[in-house]
Design an enzyme around this catalytic site. Sequence first.
Site, mmCIF file in Angstrom:
data_model
loop_
_atom_site.group_PDB
_atom_site.id
_atom_site.type_symbol
_atom_site.label_atom_id
_atom_site.label_comp_id
_atom_site.label_asym_id
_atom_site.label_seq_id
_atom_site.Cartn_x
_atom_site.Cartn_y
_atom_site.Cartn_z
ATOM 1 N N CYS A 30 6.685 1.830 -3.160
ATOM 2 C CA CYS A 30 6.476 3.226 -3.413
ATOM 3 C C CYS A 30 7.516 3.748 -4.505
ATOM 4 C CB CYS A 30 6.170 4.216 -2.297
ATOM 5 S SG CYS A 30 7.569 4.013 -1.208
ATOM 6 N N HIS A 84 9.007 6.835 2.451
ATOM 7 C CA HIS A 84 7.960 7.112 1.615
ATOM 8 C C HIS A 84 8.492 7.864 0.513
ATOM 9 C CE1 HIS A 84 4.096 6.846 -0.401
ATOM 10 N NE2 HIS A 84 3.886 8.321 -0.078
ATOM 11 N N ASP A 100 1.194 11.591 -5.433
ATOM 12 C CA ASP A 100 1.375 10.375 -4.519
ATOM 13 C C ASP A 100 0.143 9.430 -4.624
ATOM 14 O OD1 ASP A 100 1.800 8.819 -2.350
ATOM 15 O OD2 ASP A 100 1.719 10.487 -0.975
#
Length: 208
Positions: A30, A84, A100
């Site tokens: 991520c 994250h 996202d």
Amino acid sequence: MMASINSENKTNSKNLFPKSADCSYVSCYCEENVFKLCEDVTKRYPGEIQNCSVVFVSNARRKVPLWKQRAGKDEEKLVIWDYHVIFLYHPEPQKCLVYDLDSDLPFPTYVHKYITETFRTDQILKPDYFRFFRVVSAKEFLNNFSSDRRHMKRPDGSWIKPPPNYGPITNSNNPHNLEEFIQMEPAKGPGEVLSLTQFVQKFYKPAT
């Protein structure tokens, strides 16, 4: 949701990423996915990078529950990540969009809906699972972030998850500083560390 976002666009905001499918994405990387989003903004809308932030979500236990994640197995798409990373675009005080690439929500989603659906509230969690947020300007992230991907390798050198097909994102000052972004001690690392309440107060400005 996407229709309402497009209809409310003003002349001083941009549709940064028309489709999530057109963005660079590799599962479980991520931080690099967000780095590529930042690079894309500097190429296509260089004046907008000042209105963008990168947010690392984690805590001391490295256990942060997030809902509406594509990797979630149950109906509510709940995942407990060690950390994250998300991308924020805030061109106006009362407009903040969250991008996202791991979310089951629209791309992008207004910050209030994203917070409500993804983070919900700390009141339903034990303190060990409270989420904290390291907010870094996108420009600083681009200039300073570095990862040789060591955190994705087993002791024998094999990959936990296959890496992106491009080379590691590193700089000459430090081959790997990912940990500085993930750890949530306020006195250490780049940017600022916020609680969930503080994060909401910073980025959600309801119209008056």
